[in-house]
Write a protein that holds these residues in place. Structure first.
Motif, PDB file in Angstrom:
ATOM      1  N   HIS A 135     -30.830  10.791 -94.442  1.00 24.96           N
ATOM      2  CA  HIS A 135     -31.001  11.574 -93.216  1.00 24.96           C
ATOM      3  C   HIS A 135     -32.367  12.272 -93.186  1.00 24.96           C
ATOM      4  O   HIS A 135     -33.010  12.344 -92.142  1.00 24.96           O
ATOM      5  N   ARG A 150     -35.267  11.549 -90.361  1.00 28.29           N
ATOM      6  CA  ARG A 150     -35.941  12.592 -89.564  1.00 28.29           C
ATOM      7  C   ARG A 150     -37.455  12.398 -89.608  1.00 28.29           C
ATOM      8  O   ARG A 150     -38.136  12.523 -88.593  1.00 28.29           O
ATOM      9  N   LYS A 174     -33.055   9.747 -84.511  1.00 30.79           N
ATOM     10  CA  LYS A 174     -32.061  10.754 -84.149  1.00 30.79           C
ATOM     11  C   LYS A 174     -30.846  10.618 -85.064  1.00 30.79           C
ATOM     12  O   LYS A 174     -30.449   9.507 -85.415  1.00 30.79           O
ATOM     13  N   ARG A 175     -30.258  11.735 -85.422  1.00 31.68           N
ATOM     14  CA  ARG A 175     -29.068  11.734 -86.287  1.00 31.68           C
ATOM     15  C   ARG A 175     -27.920  10.952 -85.625  1.00 31.68           C
ATOM     16  O   ARG A 175     -27.124  10.321 -86.305  1.00 31.68           O
ATOM     17  N   SER A 176     -27.881  10.971 -84.297  1.00 33.07           N
ATOM     18  CA  SER A 176     -26.818  10.259 -83.572  1.00 33.07           C
ATOM     19  C   SER A 176     -26.938   8.738 -83.721  1.00 33.07           C
ATOM     20  O   SER A 176     -25.996   8.011 -83.423  1.00 33.07           O
ATOM     21  N   TRP A 177     -28.076   8.254 -84.177  1.00 33.61           N
ATOM     22  CA  TRP A 177     -28.261   6.821 -84.392  1.00 33.61           C
ATOM     23  C   TRP A 177     -27.704   6.343 -85.731  1.00 33.61           C
ATOM     24  O   TRP A 177     -27.667   5.145 -86.010  1.00 33.61           O
ATOM     25  N   GLN A 220     -25.342   5.019 -88.390  1.00 28.17           N
ATOM     26  CA  GLN A 220     -24.201   4.113 -88.281  1.00 28.17           C
ATOM     27  C   GLN A 220     -23.139   4.507 -89.321  1.00 28.17           C
ATOM     28  O   GLN A 220     -22.938   3.823 -90.317  1.00 28.17           O
ATOM     29  N   TYR A 250     -29.008   3.308 -91.025  1.00 32.05           N
ATOM     30  CA  TYR A 250     -29.688   3.385 -89.730  1.00 32.05           C
ATOM     31  C   TYR A 250     -30.219   1.994 -89.420  1.00 32.05           C
ATOM     32  O   TYR A 250     -30.730   1.306 -90.310  1.00 32.05           O
TER      33      TYR A 250
END
Length: 109
Positions: free
Chosen positions: A29, A33, A38-41, A43, A51
């Motif tokens: 993570h 960054r 984005k953190r929402s990406w 998986q 990611y």
């Protein structure tokens, strides 16, 4: 600790995509960054946590210190992160919170 990116070049929506993994979720993570992901990406629900990154982002990742990951390395990291993810989901509540719920001062029954 290390970050790895494969070179699978999965074609989707007119682009080629690869997988970004690491030795730990925290490291993954943090590096994501740095790449502007984005953190929402992330998986999280895929067969293994990762990611998806385009070939262009892969090049940037390599420039920033990621290693080219062979299939064996990617799978090894993926298994370790999956185990870490499961352990985090089953981690007990912190001691202070469990004490609060056991000795709830607001319970007047």
């Amino acid at each position: 600790m290390a970050i790895y990116v494969d070179n699978v070049k999965i074609k989707w929506q007119g682009r080629e995509w690869c997988h970004l993994v690491a030795d730990s979720l925290e490291e993954l993570h943090g590096f994501a960054r740095t790449l502007g992901l984005k953190r929402s990406w992330f998986q999280a629900s895929a067969s293994y946590p990762h990611y998806d990154v385009t070939i262009e982002v892969r090049q940037k990742a390599l420039y920033l210190g990621a290693h080219q990951g062979c299939r064996r390395t990617i799978i090894s990291c993926a298994k370790a992160m999956k185990a870490e993810q499961i352990a985090l989901l089953h981690k007990p509540a912190p001691q202070q919170l469990s004490l609060f719920f056991e000795n709830n001062a607001y319970d007047k029954s």
